[in-house]
Scaffold this motif. Structure first.
Motif, PDB file in Angstrom:
ATOM      1  N   GLU A  47     -16.103   7.246  11.107  1.00  0.00           N
ATOM      2  CA  GLU A  47     -16.060   8.597  10.551  1.00  0.00           C
ATOM      3  C   GLU A  47     -14.880   8.774   9.607  1.00  0.00           C
ATOM      4  N   VAL A  48     -13.705   8.305  10.022  1.00  0.00           N
ATOM      5  CA  VAL A  48     -12.501   8.483   9.208  1.00  0.00           C
ATOM      6  C   VAL A  48     -12.584   7.669   7.918  1.00  0.00           C
ATOM      7  N   LEU A  49     -13.022   6.420   8.025  1.00  0.00           N
ATOM      8  CA  LEU A  49     -13.129   5.595   6.825  1.00  0.00           C
ATOM      9  C   LEU A  49     -14.103   6.190   5.822  1.00  0.00           C
ATOM     10  N   ALA A  50     -15.181   6.757   6.329  1.00  0.00           N
ATOM     11  CA  ALA A  50     -16.177   7.326   5.435  1.00  0.00           C
ATOM     12  C   ALA A  50     -15.733   8.663   4.856  1.00  0.00           C
ATOM     13  N   SER A  51     -15.152   9.518   5.687  1.00  0.00           N
ATOM     14  CA  SER A  51     -14.850  10.873   5.229  1.00  0.00           C
ATOM     15  C   SER A  51     -13.537  10.966   4.466  1.00  0.00           C
ATOM     16  N   VAL A  52     -12.505  10.212   4.902  1.00  0.00           N
ATOM     17  CA  VAL A  52     -11.197  10.317   4.267  1.00  0.00           C
ATOM     18  C   VAL A  52     -11.064   9.367   3.080  1.00  0.00           C
ATOM     19  N   LEU A  53     -11.570   8.154   3.229  1.00  0.00           N
ATOM     20  CA  LEU A  53     -11.437   7.158   2.170  1.00  0.00           C
ATOM     21  C   LEU A  53     -12.723   6.951   1.381  1.00  0.00           C
ATOM     22  N   ALA A  54     -13.768   7.716   1.714  1.00  0.00           N
ATOM     23  CA  ALA A  54     -15.055   7.622   1.004  1.00  0.00           C
ATOM     24  C   ALA A  54     -15.553   6.176   0.943  1.00  0.00           C
ATOM     25  N   MET A  55     -15.400   5.462   2.024  1.00  0.00           N
ATOM     26  CA  MET A  55     -15.761   4.052   2.069  1.00  0.00           C
ATOM     27  C   MET A  55     -17.233   3.898   2.438  1.00  0.00           C
ATOM     28  N   PRO A  56     -17.991   3.138   1.694  1.00  0.00           N
ATOM     29  CA  PRO A  56     -19.402   2.948   2.017  1.00  0.00           C
ATOM     30  C   PRO A  56     -19.586   2.116   3.279  1.00  0.00           C
ATOM     31  N   SER A  57     -20.759   2.221   3.865  1.00  0.00           N
ATOM     32  CA  SER A  57     -21.002   1.594   5.166  1.00  0.00           C
ATOM     33  C   SER A  57     -20.866   0.084   5.130  1.00  0.00           C
ATOM     34  N   HIS A  58     -21.240  -0.542   4.016  1.00  0.00           N
ATOM     35  CA  HIS A  58     -21.148  -2.007   3.988  1.00  0.00           C
ATOM     36  C   HIS A  58     -19.696  -2.477   3.966  1.00  0.00           C
ATOM     37  N   GLU A  59     -18.791  -1.703   3.351  1.00  0.00           N
ATOM     38  CA  GLU A  59     -17.373  -2.056   3.374  1.00  0.00           C
ATOM     39  C   GLU A  59     -16.789  -1.852   4.775  1.00  0.00           C
ATOM     40  N   ILE A  60     -17.237  -0.797   5.433  1.00  0.00           N
ATOM     41  CA  ILE A  60     -16.782  -0.564   6.804  1.00  0.00           C
ATOM     42  C   ILE A  60     -17.236  -1.706   7.709  1.00  0.00           C
ATOM     43  N   ALA A  61     -18.476  -2.148   7.526  1.00  0.00           N
ATOM     44  CA  ALA A  61     -18.996  -3.254   8.327  1.00  0.00           C
ATOM     45  C   ALA A  61     -18.193  -4.525   8.086  1.00  0.00           C
ATOM     46  N   THR A  62     -17.794  -4.761   6.842  1.00  0.00           N
ATOM     47  CA  THR A  62     -16.996  -5.941   6.521  1.00  0.00           C
ATOM     48  C   THR A  62     -15.644  -5.889   7.216  1.00  0.00           C
ATOM     49  N   LEU A  63     -15.013  -4.699   7.232  1.00  0.00           N
ATOM     50  CA  LEU A  63     -13.737  -4.543   7.923  1.00  0.00           C
ATOM     51  C   LEU A  63     -13.886  -4.822   9.415  1.00  0.00           C
ATOM     52  N   HIS A  64     -14.986  -4.363   9.997  1.00  0.00           N
ATOM     53  CA  HIS A  64     -15.258  -4.647  11.407  1.00  0.00           C
ATOM     54  C   HIS A  64     -15.405  -6.145  11.629  1.00  0.00           C
ATOM     55  N   ASP A  65     -16.212  -6.762  10.798  1.00  0.00           N
ATOM     56  CA  ASP A  65     -16.513  -8.187  10.985  1.00  0.00           C
ATOM     57  C   ASP A  65     -15.265  -9.051  10.838  1.00  0.00           C
ATOM     58  N   SER A  66     -14.314  -8.608  10.007  1.00  0.00           N
ATOM     59  CA  SER A  66     -13.105  -9.398   9.783  1.00  0.00           C
ATOM     60  C   SER A  66     -11.991  -9.055  10.761  1.00  0.00           C
ATOM     61  N   GLY A  67     -12.246  -8.090  11.676  1.00  0.00           N
ATOM     62  CA  GLY A  67     -11.269  -7.728  12.687  1.00  0.00           C
ATOM     63  C   GLY A  67     -10.148  -6.837  12.192  1.00  0.00           C
ATOM     64  N   ILE A  68     -10.320  -6.246  11.013  1.00  0.00           N
ATOM     65  CA  ILE A  68      -9.292  -5.349  10.472  1.00  0.00           C
ATOM     66  C   ILE A  68      -9.333  -4.002  11.191  1.00  0.00           C
ATOM     67  N   VAL A  69     -10.517  -3.566  11.574  1.00  0.00           N
ATOM     68  CA  VAL A  69     -10.658  -2.336  12.331  1.00  0.00           C
ATOM     69  C   VAL A  69     -11.561  -2.588  13.534  1.00  0.00           C
ATOM     70  N   GLN A  70     -11.467  -1.724  14.504  1.00  0.00           N
ATOM     71  CA  GLN A  70     -12.377  -1.737  15.654  1.00  0.00           C
ATOM     72  C   GLN A  70     -12.792  -0.329  15.961  1.00  0.00           C
ATOM     73  N   SER A  71     -13.942  -0.221  16.596  1.00  0.00           N
ATOM     74  CA  SER A  71     -14.423   1.097  17.038  1.00  0.00           C
ATOM     75  C   SER A  71     -14.345   1.153  18.546  1.00  0.00           C
ATOM     76  N   SER A  72     -14.646   2.322  19.100  1.00  0.00           N
ATOM     77  CA  SER A  72     -14.502   2.519  20.540  1.00  0.00           C
ATOM     78  C   SER A  72     -15.460   1.689  21.340  1.00  0.00           C
ATOM     79  N   GLY A  73     -16.504   1.162  20.719  1.00  0.00           N
ATOM     80  CA  GLY A  73     -17.449   0.331  21.452  1.00  0.00           C
ATOM     81  C   GLY A  73     -16.791  -0.884  22.069  1.00  0.00           C
ATOM     82  N   ALA A  74     -15.702  -1.334  21.423  1.00  0.00           N
ATOM     83  CA  ALA A  74     -14.994  -2.500  21.939  1.00  0.00           C
ATOM     84  C   ALA A  74     -14.072  -2.167  23.098  1.00  0.00           C
ATOM     85  N   HIS A  75     -13.863  -0.849  23.336  1.00  0.00           N
ATOM     86  CA  HIS A  75     -12.913  -0.435  24.368  1.00  0.00           C
ATOM     87  C   HIS A  75     -13.558   0.428  25.443  1.00  0.00           C
ATOM     88  N   ALA A  76     -14.838   0.724  25.304  1.00  0.00           N
ATOM     89  CA  ALA A  76     -15.487   1.662  26.228  1.00  0.00           C
ATOM     90  C   ALA A  76     -15.545   1.084  27.622  1.00  0.00           C
TER      91      ALA A  76
END
Length: 410
Positions: free
Chosen positions: A381-410
């Motif tokens: 949500e933050v990457l998309a709303s604050v930085l206007a980042m498209p979903s494919h860039e967000i997915a790349t950040l996830h895949d490279s371990g730069i960011v994580q979502s709560s699914g990894a900590h639930a």
């Protein structure tokens, strides 16, 4: 929560109490507060008190009503992402609350080069950048040497309330609001540095304690549970309960004397000493031992229930001694009808009464507090709303371990 700061966006990069408390105060007034957390949680993510599973009630309390994005800050790409969030465009953005060091990738100068009107509130230990926490500041300022039993003058007594952390956080929140008002008038940003030790020193100066030692040449001694400069201490009732009774004002003193029916004893003591306790609270302090004996006898012959009624009727100032568990069950601020606490379902899996903003804005509704986020719960949500980042860039950040979502900590 109130909606007074709707449209204001605060980025928080912080841990422990003072800086998160600053951002919490702004969140409870309606600001959107986005924490960037290190992947796996920062140094206070599991701090006590916590439940048997390790979930931190401390972290849940300080970070309610906020959003969380989890970033790998060990990677330069993660640090760039944090800086981009702090300096993202938007009239209500460009506000950063942190306790990161003055220098480094989150220095104000580096960030302000990307957004000139940036407001940074930086919590520090000492103004020179030295490391400190509430306990070390408190010990250095001499407070533990004033606290505790009078018959142990050289043994310091720490307290459990992180007073300097909380006051520093409040000072920082007030300063952010002042800087925001100034920016709207001038277009200029600024860095605000709020050292714990400066807040403590300024407070002691404001309360007259610095003047006291400089003028008299003497440190204030330990006086146990006595109230300094007026009459007040703990007394035990006839049925074994302990009450704190205080008489600072003339009205409180007259109410206490009336409630305990000790007029004759007080008058006799006044005549003997040639003083009037009604007009000078300092005299009540100077003669506290003899006055205390009168009050002690009167309290010890009455039950707590009787005393509560009499003290209230007479307008005296007093309070019972309770454990926190007893207070939570009976004290008005904790109860639902008080309007301050609301039952909230937290990410730890526990539901418990949780406070909203402590001040009441009359005519405005205090909304229920929002639970603290799961770590990285709002990453996408933050990457998309604050930085206007498209979903494919967000997915790349996830895949490279730069960011994580709560699914990894639930």
């Amino acid at each position: 929560m109130y909606g007074l700061l709707n449209g204001v966006r605060v980025i928080e990069g912080a841990s422990f109490i003072a800086a998160p408390f600053c951002a919490l105060s702004l969140a409870q007034l309606g600001a959107e507060v986005i924490r960037f957390d290190t992947v796996g949680g920062g140094p206070d993510f599991h701090r006590w008190p916590r439940d048997p599973s390790g979930a931190s009630f401390y972290w849940e309390g300080l970070n309610r009503s906020k959003k969380s994005i989890a970033i790998n800050l060990a990677d330069p790409r993660g640090r760039e992402l944090a800086a981009a969030l702090v300096t993202a465009p938007g009239e209500g953005g460009g506000i950063f609350v942190t306790n990161y060091p003055v220098t480094g990738f989150l220095s104000h100068d580096r960030l302000a080069a990307r957004r000139a009107d940036l407001i940074t509130a930086r919590i520090m230990g000492h103004a020179d950048g030295g490391n400190a926490v509430d306990y070390t500041v408190n010990s250095a300022m001499g407070i533990p040497m004033m606290t505790g039993p009078a018959d142990h003058p050289n043994i310091p007594v720490n307290h459990v309330l992180p007073a300097w952390d909380l006051l520093t956080g409040s000072t920082a929140a007030t300063s952010v609001l002042a800087a925001l008002i100034s920016r709207r008038a001038t277009g200029l940003g600024q860095e605000i540095r709020v050292p714990l030790s400066d807040v403590a020193a300024a407070t002691l100066g404001t309360l007259g304690q610095v003047a006291e030692v400089l003028v008299t040449g003497r440190d204030r001694p330990k006086i146990g549970n006595d109230l300094f400069g007026a009459f007040g201490r703990d007394f035990v009732t006839g049925d074994g309960r302990r009450l704190m009774i205080v008489a600072i004002t003339s009205r409180q003193w007259s109410g206490l004397v009336e409630a305990l029916n000790i007029e004759a004893g007080v008058a006799t003591l006044e005549a003997e000493l040639g003083v009037s306790f009604a007009v000078d609270e300092g005299l009540r302090y100077e003669h506290r031992d003899r006055l205390g004996a009168l009050v002690e006898h009167a309290v010890s012959t009455r039950s707590a229930t009787h005393l509560a009624t009499r003290l209230d009727e007479a307008g005296a100032c007093w309070g019972p001694y309770r454990t926190l568990s007893e207070a939570v069950a009976i004290e008005k601020p904790f109860l639902p009808e008080g309007g301050l606490f609301t039952d909230v379902d937290h990410v730890s899996g526990h539901t418990y009464p949780t406070p909203g903003y402590a001040a009441s804005f009359l005519g405005l509704q205090r909304h229920a507090p929002v639970r603290a986020p799961k770590l990285g719960e709002h990453t996408e949500e933050v990457l998309a709303s604050v930085l206007a980042m498209p979903s494919h860039e967000i997915a790349t950040l996830h895949d490279s371990g730069i960011v994580q979502s709560s699914g990894a900590h639930a």
